[in-house]
Design a protein around this motif. Structure first.
Motif: not given
Lengths: 336, 336
Positions: B89-90, B95, B98, B100, B258-259, B279-283
């Protein structure tokens, strides 16, 4: 007036007057005590001098300044807790609470019989007729507590079919449940340990209750969502614990809508980075939602006024604060 | 292999083998050094033992496990720096980084002639034909640095007509400029004090350069945007200063993507609350974008390979790190 921690006093003050041509003076039909009023009441936010209190209001326009075009004396109006011109680029983008000319209503003090509302044309929304008395609690709620819960759900991107978690069982969190239901959420999990609030949450549309908090609460949410976390999480407290509980309850790619006024919160960058969540919140741009929310109340589609479980005359305002502080009341409505 | 701060060594290691039926073995056509590789190289991220390095790759499939259905030996493929099943589902939510069952490619070490890629069907995207050699740098870039810049621009909700600020003039920030241009941004302001990077930023579509940093940089952005701040801000560094510079350069209701991998960042809750930003970001979930980005490269619409201003044989990997560390090179491509 708040004189210090725990010390709210009803006292005679001069009636407000038109100061700017864009002002309106409102005779308040009802006002109320906000969860955020408890921060200074509890001494967590400090002030050196007595402060007028209150920023939620509805009532009848008494007088308008010479530049006011859109509202007129005799109309029933509701406004947001930030006055806004509703014409600047930030307002047009839907963020009226951060208008380039935003003015906090709290500085005027809406827990009073009369209120000066700056930027009346941009701030106030009038009804077609003066509404019946039983509509007043619901309409008053649109001024902040419902508008804020609604914004939280919107910021959390609540949509049909989604699983929503609500952190915080105060009036805003409870109306976050109502908002999520209106937006078509499939499952709404309220985190609460208070039976009266759990009951109201179920009335508003909560499908599940989780009584655990912190890491245990997060573990429950994960268990209920196949280990993934919720799609949308509403944060309506404003502490480090509640923010982290919200972020950790959200699946990667999910959305946190946070509206609890932050107190001592520092978000750890690396954890946020790997969480993959969207974070959005702040002071709700209530003005964006007011026409729609007022219509929902007037049509009888929703009854957000149910969060008011204590009604007092304005001169008993001190008891209104005490009852909320001691959690005897969810939210106090005051009649001037 | 990284033995310690500043100590990268080229050494003979056993070739990787299929360990799980969902694995593929790739003979790498090219790999490269990432800005994030410099954190451990500089000793800011520590490890007790020698680490294989590298997570960006493209090449020819040599061998696949018995459960692999979608790629076959002889195909040219690109994959993301996180292996993902692309079915959970992710992943379905977009995404994949991320997932599972996400597995970091960095643990395998892509700065090598051969690479084991777990979850090959979910991770790798094949081209119709083996591409010509001059397409290799661009295709390699899609594996992380372009995919990450693209995600940052997407997370910052870059859209036609918007004003975009890019904080960080490394390869990711530069390709954030390219991405914002592709997404139709009207104005793209690169914050950079390095002339070579400013030049490349302009090639990629930057319309303005701001050399000031921190509060002065924010003041410049405000001045250029009628005091409001930008609609969209890309953060591609990962420090406290860069994050705050990004948040403060964004107008209320605007978006920060943001990355930069967070290092020592703690976001002040109250300031974030009143900023009203998203605010959104990550790998970056590079896998989501790979087919589209590879197509853009193969059609000649974009040339992200221009960020590689140094090409070395793999056995000179140590010089590749040194050149980036000393800012003599923006990004080093390695040929096994």
């Amino acid at each position: 007036m708040l004189y210090g921690p725990g010390d709210v006093r009803f006292e005679e003050r001069p009636d407000p007057a038109i100061l700017e041509p864009t002002d309106a003076i409102i005779r308040l039909t009802a006002t109320c005590v906000c969860g955020s009023d408890l921060w200074p009441y509890r001494g967590i936010d400090r002030s050196d001098q007595p402060m007028p209190m209150g920023h939620e209001y509805c009532g009848i326009v008494e007088e308008v300044g010479s530049a006011v075009r859109l509202v007129r004396p005799g109309q029933f109006v509701v406004g947001s807790f930030f006055a806004s011109d509703n014409t600047c680029p930030i307002c047009k983008g839907g963020y009226q609470s951060r208008c380039v000319d935003a003015r906090p209503i709290g500085a005027e003090g809406a827990q009073a019989p009369y209120l000066r509302v700056p930027l009346a044309d941009g701030t106030l929304v009038a009804t077609r007729e003066v509404p019946p008395d039983d509509m007043i609690p619901g309409l008053l709620a649109t001024s902040d507590v419902l508008g804020t819960g609604w914004f939280a759900a919107d910021a959390a991107e609540v949509k049909p079919g989604k699983t929503v978690v609500v952190v915080g069982d105060g009036a805003v969190g409870l109306l976050g449940v109502l908002s999520a239901r209106q937006m078509g959420a499939e499952r709404i999990i309220m985190m609460s340990r208070h039976e009266d609030r759990q009951r109201l949450a179920r009335t508003f549309g909560a499908t599940d209750i989780v009584t655990e908090r912190g890491d245990e609460g997060v573990a429950c949410i994960k268990e209920m969502t196949d280990g993934l976390g919720a799609h949308s999480v509403i944060e309506a407290v404003g502490t480090q614990e509640s923010m982290m509980q919200a972020v950790r309850s959200t699946r990667p790619g999910g959305h946190v809508g946070y509206v609890g006024v932050s107190h001592g919160v520092a978000l750890p960058g690396l954890e946020l980075f790997f969480s993959g969540v969207h974070l959005h919140g702040g002071p709700a741009p209530v003005r964006r939602y007011l026409p729609h929310l007022m219509e929902l109340v007037l049509s009888g589609a929703i009854d957000p006024g149910a969060v008011f479980d204590l009604t007092l005359p304005l001169d008993q305002v001190a008891e209104g604060y005490r009852a909320m502080d001691e959690r005897r009341a969810i939210k106090t409505l005051l009649r001037p």
